[in-house]
Design a protein around this motif. Sequence first.
Motif, PDB file in Angstrom:
ATOM      1  N   GLU A   1       0.824  -1.220   0.000  1.00 26.21           N
ATOM      2  CA  GLU A   1       0.000   0.000   0.000  1.00 26.21           C
ATOM      3  C   GLU A   1       0.853   1.262   0.000  1.00 26.21           C
ATOM      4  O   GLU A   1       0.345   2.373   0.125  1.00 26.21           O
ATOM      5  N   GLU A   2       2.171   1.066  -0.105  1.00 26.98           N
ATOM      6  CA  GLU A   2       3.057   2.235  -0.079  1.00 26.98           C
ATOM      7  C   GLU A   2       2.619   3.296  -1.094  1.00 26.98           C
ATOM      8  O   GLU A   2       2.226   2.971  -2.207  1.00 26.98           O
ATOM      9  N   PHE A   3       2.693   4.560  -0.689  1.00 20.47           N
ATOM     10  CA  PHE A   3       2.396   5.653  -1.624  1.00 20.47           C
ATOM     11  C   PHE A   3       3.173   6.887  -1.232  1.00 20.47           C
ATOM     12  O   PHE A   3       3.745   6.965  -0.137  1.00 20.47           O
ATOM     13  N   ILE A   4       3.203   7.835  -2.139  1.00 22.46           N
ATOM     14  CA  ILE A   4       3.742   9.157  -1.813  1.00 22.46           C
ATOM     15  C   ILE A   4       2.869  10.205  -2.490  1.00 22.46           C
ATOM     16  O   ILE A   4       2.465  10.038  -3.645  1.00 22.46           O
ATOM     17  N   LYS A   5       2.555  11.241  -1.734  1.00 24.87           N
ATOM     18  CA  LYS A   5       1.784  12.354  -2.306  1.00 24.87           C
ATOM     19  C   LYS A   5       2.696  13.164  -3.211  1.00 24.87           C
ATOM     20  O   LYS A   5       3.852  13.431  -2.854  1.00 24.87           O
ATOM     21  N   ILE A   6       2.177  13.547  -4.353  1.00 25.86           N
ATOM     22  CA  ILE A   6       2.983  14.332  -5.303  1.00 25.86           C
ATOM     23  C   ILE A   6       3.449  15.636  -4.643  1.00 25.86           C
ATOM     24  O   ILE A   6       4.590  16.060  -4.824  1.00 25.86           O
ATOM     25  N   GLU A   7       2.585  16.221  -3.824  1.00 25.58           N
ATOM     26  CA  GLU A   7       2.995  17.486  -3.181  1.00 25.58           C
ATOM     27  C   GLU A   7       4.194  17.270  -2.245  1.00 25.58           C
ATOM     28  O   GLU A   7       5.042  18.158  -2.094  1.00 25.58           O
ATOM     29  N   ASP A   8       4.288  16.080  -1.624  1.00 28.63           N
ATOM     30  CA  ASP A   8       5.440  15.808  -0.747  1.00 28.63           C
ATOM     31  C   ASP A   8       6.723  15.575  -1.556  1.00 28.63           C
ATOM     32  O   ASP A   8       7.815  15.957  -1.137  1.00 28.63           O
ATOM     33  N   LEU A   9       6.550  14.931  -2.704  1.00 24.42           N
ATOM     34  CA  LEU A   9       7.690  14.722  -3.597  1.00 24.42           C
ATOM     35  C   LEU A   9       8.252  16.086  -4.031  1.00 24.42           C
ATOM     36  O   LEU A   9       9.462  16.334  -3.966  1.00 24.42           O
ATOM     37  N   VAL A  10       7.360  16.959  -4.424  1.00 26.29           N
ATOM     38  CA  VAL A  10       7.760  18.304  -4.856  1.00 26.29           C
ATOM     39  C   VAL A  10       8.357  19.076  -3.669  1.00 26.29           C
ATOM     40  O   VAL A  10       9.383  19.751  -3.803  1.00 26.29           O
ATOM     41  N   MET A  11       7.714  18.953  -2.502  1.00 24.01           N
ATOM     42  CA  MET A  11       8.202  19.679  -1.329  1.00 24.01           C
ATOM     43  C   MET A  11       9.593  19.194  -0.932  1.00 24.01           C
ATOM     44  O   MET A  11      10.440  19.984  -0.493  1.00 24.01           O
ATOM     45  N   THR A  12       9.846  17.893  -1.080  1.00 20.16           N
ATOM     46  CA  THR A  12      11.175  17.364  -0.764  1.00 20.16           C
ATOM     47  C   THR A  12      12.235  18.036  -1.633  1.00 20.16           C
ATOM     48  O   THR A  12      13.284  18.449  -1.137  1.00 20.16           O
ATOM     49  N   ALA A  13      11.942  18.188  -2.910  1.00 18.99           N
ATOM     50  CA  ALA A  13      12.897  18.860  -3.806  1.00 18.99           C
ATOM     51  C   ALA A  13      13.080  20.317  -3.383  1.00 18.99           C
ATOM     52  O   ALA A  13      14.203  20.821  -3.277  1.00 18.99           O
ATOM     53  N   ARG A  14      11.979  20.987  -3.095  1.00 14.51           N
ATOM     54  CA  ARG A  14      12.077  22.393  -2.677  1.00 14.51           C
ATOM     55  C   ARG A  14      12.839  22.511  -1.356  1.00 14.51           C
ATOM     56  O   ARG A  14      13.591  23.470  -1.139  1.00 14.51           O
ATOM     57  N   TYR A  15      12.649  21.526  -0.508  1.00 14.13           N
ATOM     58  CA  TYR A  15      13.322  21.528   0.799  1.00 14.13           C
ATOM     59  C   TYR A  15      14.847  21.413   0.624  1.00 14.13           C
ATOM     60  O   TYR A  15      15.619  22.106   1.278  1.00 14.13           O
ATOM     61  N   LEU A  16      15.261  20.556  -0.289  1.00 12.79           N
ATOM     62  CA  LEU A  16      16.706  20.425  -0.541  1.00 12.79           C
ATOM     63  C   LEU A  16      17.286  21.731  -1.059  1.00 12.79           C
ATOM     64  O   LEU A  16      18.385  22.141  -0.669  1.00 12.79           O
ATOM     65  N   VAL A  17      16.529  22.388  -1.939  1.00 14.89           N
ATOM     66  CA  VAL A  17      16.985  23.687  -2.452  1.00 14.89           C
ATOM     67  C   VAL A  17      17.117  24.671  -1.288  1.00 14.89           C
ATOM     68  O   VAL A  17      18.097  25.427  -1.196  1.00 14.89           O
ATOM     69  N   ALA A  18      16.150  24.635  -0.379  1.00 20.02           N
ATOM     70  CA  ALA A  18      16.192  25.542   0.780  1.00 20.02           C
ATOM     71  C   ALA A  18      17.391  25.222   1.677  1.00 20.02           C
ATOM     72  O   ALA A  18      18.028  26.128   2.223  1.00 20.02           O
ATOM     73  N   ILE A  19      17.717  23.945   1.824  1.00 22.44           N
ATOM     74  CA  ILE A  19      18.887  23.548   2.625  1.00 22.44           C
ATOM     75  C   ILE A  19      20.169  24.110   2.000  1.00 22.44           C
ATOM     76  O   ILE A  19      21.011  24.669   2.686  1.00 22.44           O
ATOM     77  N   ILE A  20      20.257  23.966   0.678  1.00 26.95           N
ATOM     78  CA  ILE A  20      21.445  24.484  -0.022  1.00 26.95           C
ATOM     79  C   ILE A  20      21.514  26.004   0.170  1.00 26.95           C
ATOM     80  O   ILE A  20      22.603  26.564   0.384  1.00 26.95           O
TER      81      ILE A  20
END
Length: 373
Positions: A349-368
């Motif tokens: 039943e594993e899933f990921i919300k598209i908004e979380d996938l996008v937020m993860t990328a944005r989060y990495l940019v924010a970390i950098i």
Amino acid sequence: MIIQERLVKEFIEMVKIDSPSYKEGKFAAYLKKLLEDLGLEIVIDEHAGQVVGSDTGNIVAKLKGDLPALPPILFSAHMDTVSPGEGIKPQVKDGAIYSDGTTVLGGDDKAAIAAIIEVIRHLKEEKISHGDLEFVFTIGEEAGVWGSHYLDYSLIRAQMGFVLDCDGEPGTIVCQAPVHEKIYATIFGKAAHAGMNPEEGVSAIQVAARAINNMKLLRIDEETTANIGVISGGLATNIVCDKVKVHGEARSLKEEKLQQQITHMLNCLQNACREMGARLETKIERQYPAFHLAESEAVVQIAKNAAQALGLKAEVVASGGGSDANYFNHRSIKTVNLGIGMSKVHTKEEFIKIEDLVMTARYLVAIIGEVKG
Ligand code: ZN
Ligand code: CA
């Protein structure tokens, strides 16, 4: 810009490539090409591959920055997936990505890898200034945290890292994880006929029962857990059983508490064997060392500030499980493990919300961005 459509497409492409533990080679070849096309310098850590018994090594990739005075930072995710994880057919439904229900999704940990690729594309397209970035894509994490255990650390300059391998929404920051050891015990009793001369036998099953009955197990305290997970032995009802295998584990956020618990479990086994005339063989295997980063550590502060800059709730937590972050910390790279929104991992039943996938990328940019100050 972080482009949602491109990120989702890349993620779907990645999960369709099988990469069970020890057979990450096909996926690694795909990822290596992708990284090379984006202009990164790649080293395949072949030695780790050989030790671990995988058909590829870890991938170590470097993206040179135009701000060489900044400290290099490490981002890491694992390439392998748990089973059933072959022939994954991802489906997009109601803003989330699922498997077709016959396999896991493999968002653990390819959501992280896809997000990292999107971030590299974004950095290049927008010509964003940054320091040197190092990326490690590991093998065999799910099978025993092997890739980071045997990584050639001479390839890494970063002293600060971010592993992207935790459930929980972006903003979840794991700064503490347990040490984990396994106990493999074999109890040797003495066989005898159960009807004719049982008094001449020593039942390994009874010995195991006494030992386990005396053990403190499951939740020991808020930092420590223990479990006997597998027991096997016996041939027939008319034979006094002469051999039983008992496999268990213990974990703790504190090294001394782990040692105490393991000693306790061994004592229970030894005492029962001595009292009942059985022989014991044991093996203790360390899965990974613990780590604990204070909230004041720069890496934790950066992760928190980046979350807050995006309006995310920063939650600094302790985990009950290990990850590559345990070994990076063990090797003096101060590393947190970040939530990337993957849900119901290790299930069909594993899933990921598209908004979380996008937020993860944005989060990495924010970390950098935070590293730039
Ligand atoms: Zn994982
Ligand atoms: Ca996992």
